[in-house]
Design an enzyme around this catalytic site. Structure first.
Site, PDB file in Angstrom:
ATOM      1  CG  ASP A   8      -2.040   0.985   1.148  1.00 36.52           C
ATOM      2  OD1 ASP A   8      -1.755   2.181   0.936  1.00 36.52           O
ATOM      3  OD2 ASP A   8      -3.210   0.593   1.290  1.00 36.52           O
TER       4      ASP A   8
ATOM      5  CG  ASN B 217     -12.515  -0.598   3.915  1.00 33.03           C
ATOM      6  OD1 ASN B 217     -13.010  -0.818   5.013  1.00 33.03           O
ATOM      7  ND2 ASN B 217     -11.323  -0.055   3.767  1.00 33.03           N
TER       8      ASN B 217
ATOM      9  CD  GLN C 171     -14.686  -1.405  -2.587  1.00 31.34           C
ATOM     10  OE1 GLN C 171     -15.879  -1.665  -2.458  1.00 31.34           O
ATOM     11  NE2 GLN C 171     -13.891  -2.089  -3.389  1.00 31.34           N
ATOM     12  CD  GLU C 172      -9.227   6.546  -1.246  1.00 32.65           C
ATOM     13  OE1 GLU C 172      -8.439   7.083  -2.030  1.00 32.65           O
ATOM     14  OE2 GLU C 172      -8.976   6.334  -0.039  1.00 32.65           O
TER      15      GLU C 172
ATOM     16  CG  HIS D 228      -8.664  -3.102  -1.945  1.00 31.90           C
ATOM     17  ND1 HIS D 228      -9.617  -2.447  -2.685  1.00 31.90           N
ATOM     18  CD2 HIS D 228      -8.503  -2.374  -0.816  1.00 31.90           C
ATOM     19  CE1 HIS D 228     -10.017  -1.371  -2.035  1.00 31.90           C
ATOM     20  NE2 HIS D 228      -9.368  -1.295  -0.894  1.00 31.90           N
TER      21      HIS D 228
ATOM     22  CG  HIS E  31      -6.673  -2.683   3.494  1.00 30.07           C
ATOM     23  ND1 HIS E  31      -5.901  -1.572   3.235  1.00 30.07           N
ATOM     24  CD2 HIS E  31      -7.878  -2.418   2.942  1.00 30.07           C
ATOM     25  CE1 HIS E  31      -6.617  -0.682   2.570  1.00 30.07           C
ATOM     26  NE2 HIS E  31      -7.825  -1.169   2.378  1.00 30.07           N
TER      27      HIS E  31
HETATM   28  P1  AMP Z   1      -9.892   1.432   0.567  1.00 28.03           P
HETATM   29  O1  AMP Z   1     -10.503   1.455  -0.825  1.00 28.03           O
HETATM   30  O2  AMP Z   1     -10.419   2.513   1.429  1.00 28.03           O
HETATM   31  O3  AMP Z   1      -9.971   0.083   1.200  1.00 28.03           O
HETATM   32  O4  AMP Z   1      -8.344   1.750   0.436  1.00 28.03           O
HETATM   33  C1  AMP Z   1      -7.647   1.819  -0.762  1.00 28.03           C
HETATM   34  C2  AMP Z   1      -6.184   1.703  -0.451  1.00 28.03           C
HETATM   35  O5  AMP Z   1      -5.462   1.687  -1.676  1.00 28.03           O
HETATM   36  C3  AMP Z   1      -5.603   2.847   0.393  1.00 28.03           C
HETATM   37  O6  AMP Z   1      -5.003   2.302   1.568  1.00 28.03           O
HETATM   38  C4  AMP Z   1      -4.567   3.481  -0.543  1.00 28.03           C
HETATM   39  O7  AMP Z   1      -3.411   3.926   0.154  1.00 28.03           O
HETATM   40  C5  AMP Z   1      -4.250   2.351  -1.485  1.00 28.03           C
HETATM   41  N1  AMP Z   1      -3.770   2.782  -2.803  1.00 28.03           N
HETATM   42  C6  AMP Z   1      -4.341   3.668  -3.630  1.00 28.03           C
HETATM   43  N2  AMP Z   1      -3.633   3.786  -4.766  1.00 28.03           N
HETATM   44  C7  AMP Z   1      -2.597   2.928  -4.672  1.00 28.03           C
HETATM   45  C8  AMP Z   1      -1.502   2.589  -5.519  1.00 28.03           C
HETATM   46  N3  AMP Z   1      -1.340   3.146  -6.726  1.00 28.03           N
HETATM   47  N4  AMP Z   1      -0.607   1.655  -5.089  1.00 28.03           N
HETATM   48  C9  AMP Z   1      -0.751   1.089  -3.871  1.00 28.03           C
HETATM   49  N5  AMP Z   1      -1.777   1.355  -3.033  1.00 28.03           N
HETATM   50  C10 AMP Z   1      -2.680   2.271  -3.416  1.00 28.03           C
END
Ligand code: AMP
Ligand code: ZN
Length: 122
Positions: free
Chosen positions: A29, A85, A90-91, A96, A98
Protein backbone atom coordinates in the site's frame (compact mmCIF):
# COMPACT_ATOMS: atom_id res chain seq x y z
CA UNK A 1 -12.33 1.22 -17.51
CA UNK A 2 -10.45 3.76 -15.46
CA UNK A 3 -9.54 1.52 -12.52
CA UNK A 4 -6.22 2.15 -10.77
CA UNK A 5 -5.90 -1.44 -9.56
CA UNK A 6 -6.58 -2.84 -13.06
CA UNK A 7 -3.74 -0.58 -14.21
CA UNK A 8 -1.52 -2.10 -11.51
CA UNK A 9 -2.53 -5.62 -12.63
CA UNK A 10 -1.57 -4.72 -16.21
CA UNK A 11 1.66 -2.99 -15.11
CA UNK A 12 0.41 0.26 -16.66
CA UNK A 13 1.32 1.93 -13.39
CA UNK A 14 4.14 0.65 -11.16
CA UNK A 15 3.67 -1.10 -7.84
CA UNK A 16 5.86 -2.72 -5.21
CA UNK A 17 4.71 -6.21 -6.09
CA UNK A 18 5.44 -8.83 -3.45
CA UNK A 19 3.73 -11.79 -5.12
CA UNK A 20 1.61 -12.55 -8.17
CA UNK A 21 0.07 -15.51 -9.94
CA UNK A 22 -2.71 -16.10 -12.46
CA UNK A 23 -5.44 -15.18 -9.95
CA UNK A 24 -4.06 -12.49 -7.61
CA UNK A 25 -1.53 -9.73 -7.23
CA UNK A 26 -0.07 -8.62 -3.88
CA UNK A 27 1.59 -5.23 -3.54
CA UNK A 28 2.52 -2.70 -0.88
CA UNK A 29 0.00 0.00 0.00
CA UNK A 30 1.49 3.37 -1.05
CA UNK A 31 0.03 5.02 2.03
CA UNK A 32 0.77 2.41 4.70
CA UNK A 33 -0.70 2.38 8.20
CA UNK A 34 2.32 0.34 9.34
CA UNK A 35 5.46 -1.18 7.84
CA UNK A 36 4.52 -4.00 5.47
CA UNK A 37 0.89 -2.89 4.93
CA UNK A 38 -0.07 -4.72 1.74
CA UNK A 39 -3.08 -5.33 -0.48
CA UNK A 40 -4.20 -8.56 -2.11
CA UNK A 41 -6.36 -8.12 -5.20
CA UNK A 42 -7.87 -10.48 -7.75
CA UNK A 43 -6.51 -9.85 -11.26
CA UNK A 44 -10.07 -9.87 -12.51
CA UNK A 45 -11.97 -6.64 -11.87
CA UNK A 46 -14.68 -7.29 -9.29
CA UNK A 47 -16.16 -4.64 -7.04
CA UNK A 48 -16.47 -6.05 -3.55
CA UNK A 49 -17.38 -8.96 -1.28
CA UNK A 50 -20.71 -9.39 -3.11
CA UNK A 51 -18.99 -9.90 -6.47
CA UNK A 52 -15.96 -11.98 -5.51
CA UNK A 53 -16.27 -15.67 -6.39
CA UNK A 54 -15.67 -18.38 -3.81
CA UNK A 55 -12.67 -19.83 -5.65
CA UNK A 56 -10.93 -16.45 -5.81
CA UNK A 57 -11.77 -15.73 -2.17
CA UNK A 58 -10.41 -19.12 -1.12
CA UNK A 59 -7.22 -18.48 -3.07
CA UNK A 60 -6.89 -15.05 -1.41
CA UNK A 61 -7.21 -16.79 1.98
CA UNK A 62 -4.33 -19.14 1.13
CA UNK A 63 -2.16 -16.29 -0.15
CA UNK A 64 -2.97 -14.32 3.03
CA UNK A 65 -1.58 -17.19 5.10
CA UNK A 66 1.60 -17.21 2.98
CA UNK A 67 1.98 -13.44 3.30
CA UNK A 68 1.48 -13.67 7.08
CA UNK A 69 4.39 -16.14 7.25
CA UNK A 70 6.50 -13.85 5.04
CA UNK A 71 5.77 -10.83 7.26
CA UNK A 72 6.60 -12.84 10.39
CA UNK A 73 9.86 -14.05 8.89
CA UNK A 74 11.10 -10.85 7.23
CA UNK A 75 9.58 -8.03 9.30
CA UNK A 76 9.09 -9.84 12.64
CA UNK A 77 5.49 -8.69 12.95
CA UNK A 78 3.65 -9.39 16.23
CA UNK A 79 0.12 -9.33 14.82
CA UNK A 80 -1.86 -8.90 11.62
CA UNK A 81 -5.21 -7.22 10.96
CA UNK A 82 -7.28 -8.00 7.85
CA UNK A 83 -9.62 -5.33 6.49
CA UNK A 84 -11.82 -5.44 3.41
CA UNK A 85 -13.92 -2.34 2.75
CA UNK A 86 -17.28 -2.22 0.93
CA UNK A 87 -19.66 0.55 -0.09
CA UNK A 88 -19.04 4.06 1.16
CA UNK A 89 -15.92 3.07 3.11
CA UNK A 90 -14.33 1.54 -0.03
CA UNK A 91 -12.24 4.16 -1.81
CA UNK A 92 -10.83 2.05 -4.67
CA UNK A 93 -13.64 0.20 -6.42
CA UNK A 94 -11.67 -2.97 -7.22
CA UNK A 95 -11.84 -5.68 -4.54
CA UNK A 96 -8.87 -5.62 -2.19
CA UNK A 97 -7.94 -7.15 1.14
CA UNK A 98 -5.73 -5.06 3.43
CA UNK A 99 -3.06 -6.89 5.48
CA UNK A 100 -1.99 -4.51 8.23
CA UNK A 101 0.92 -5.61 10.41
CA UNK A 102 1.01 -4.85 14.14
CA UNK A 103 4.22 -4.47 16.15
CA UNK A 104 4.36 -4.57 19.94
CA UNK A 105 7.17 -1.98 19.89
CA UNK A 106 6.29 1.35 18.24
CA UNK A 107 7.83 1.51 14.76
CA UNK A 108 8.65 4.51 12.61
CA UNK A 109 7.35 4.18 9.08
CA UNK A 110 10.28 3.19 6.85
CA UNK A 111 10.56 4.16 3.17
CA UNK A 112 8.45 1.78 1.08
CA UNK A 113 11.57 0.79 -0.94
CA UNK A 114 13.22 -0.46 2.28
CA UNK A 115 10.18 -2.57 3.18
CA UNK A 116 10.01 -3.93 -0.35
CA UNK A 117 13.70 -4.90 -0.25
CA UNK A 118 13.33 -6.62 3.12
CA UNK A 119 10.34 -8.65 1.89
CA UNK A 120 12.04 -9.63 -1.37
CA UNK A 121 15.49 -10.51 -0.01
CA UNK A 122 16.38 -14.20 0.17
P1 AMP B 1 -9.89 1.43 0.57
O1 AMP B 1 -10.50 1.46 -0.83
O2 AMP B 1 -10.42 2.51 1.43
O3 AMP B 1 -9.97 0.08 1.20
O4 AMP B 1 -8.34 1.75 0.44
C1 AMP B 1 -7.65 1.82 -0.76
C2 AMP B 1 -6.18 1.70 -0.45
O5 AMP B 1 -5.46 1.69 -1.68
C3 AMP B 1 -5.60 2.85 0.39
O6 AMP B 1 -5.00 2.30 1.57
C4 AMP B 1 -4.57 3.48 -0.54
O7 AMP B 1 -3.41 3.93 0.15
C5 AMP B 1 -4.25 2.35 -1.48
N1 AMP B 1 -3.77 2.78 -2.80
C6 AMP B 1 -4.34 3.67 -3.63
N2 AMP B 1 -3.63 3.79 -4.77
C7 AMP B 1 -2.60 2.93 -4.67
C8 AMP B 1 -1.50 2.59 -5.52
N3 AMP B 1 -1.34 3.15 -6.73
N4 AMP B 1 -0.61 1.66 -5.09
C9 AMP B 1 -0.75 1.09 -3.87
N5 AMP B 1 -1.78 1.35 -3.03
C10 AMP B 1 -2.68 2.27 -3.42
ZN1 ZN C 1 -10.15 -2.88 -11.54
Amino acid sequence: MNCIFCKIVNNDIPSYTIYEDEIVKVFLDVNPDSNGHMLIIPRQHVLDITEIESDAWNHILNITKNMKSLLEEKLKIDGLTLIQNNGMVQEVKHFHLHLKPYYKERQNLLPIEDIYNKLKEH
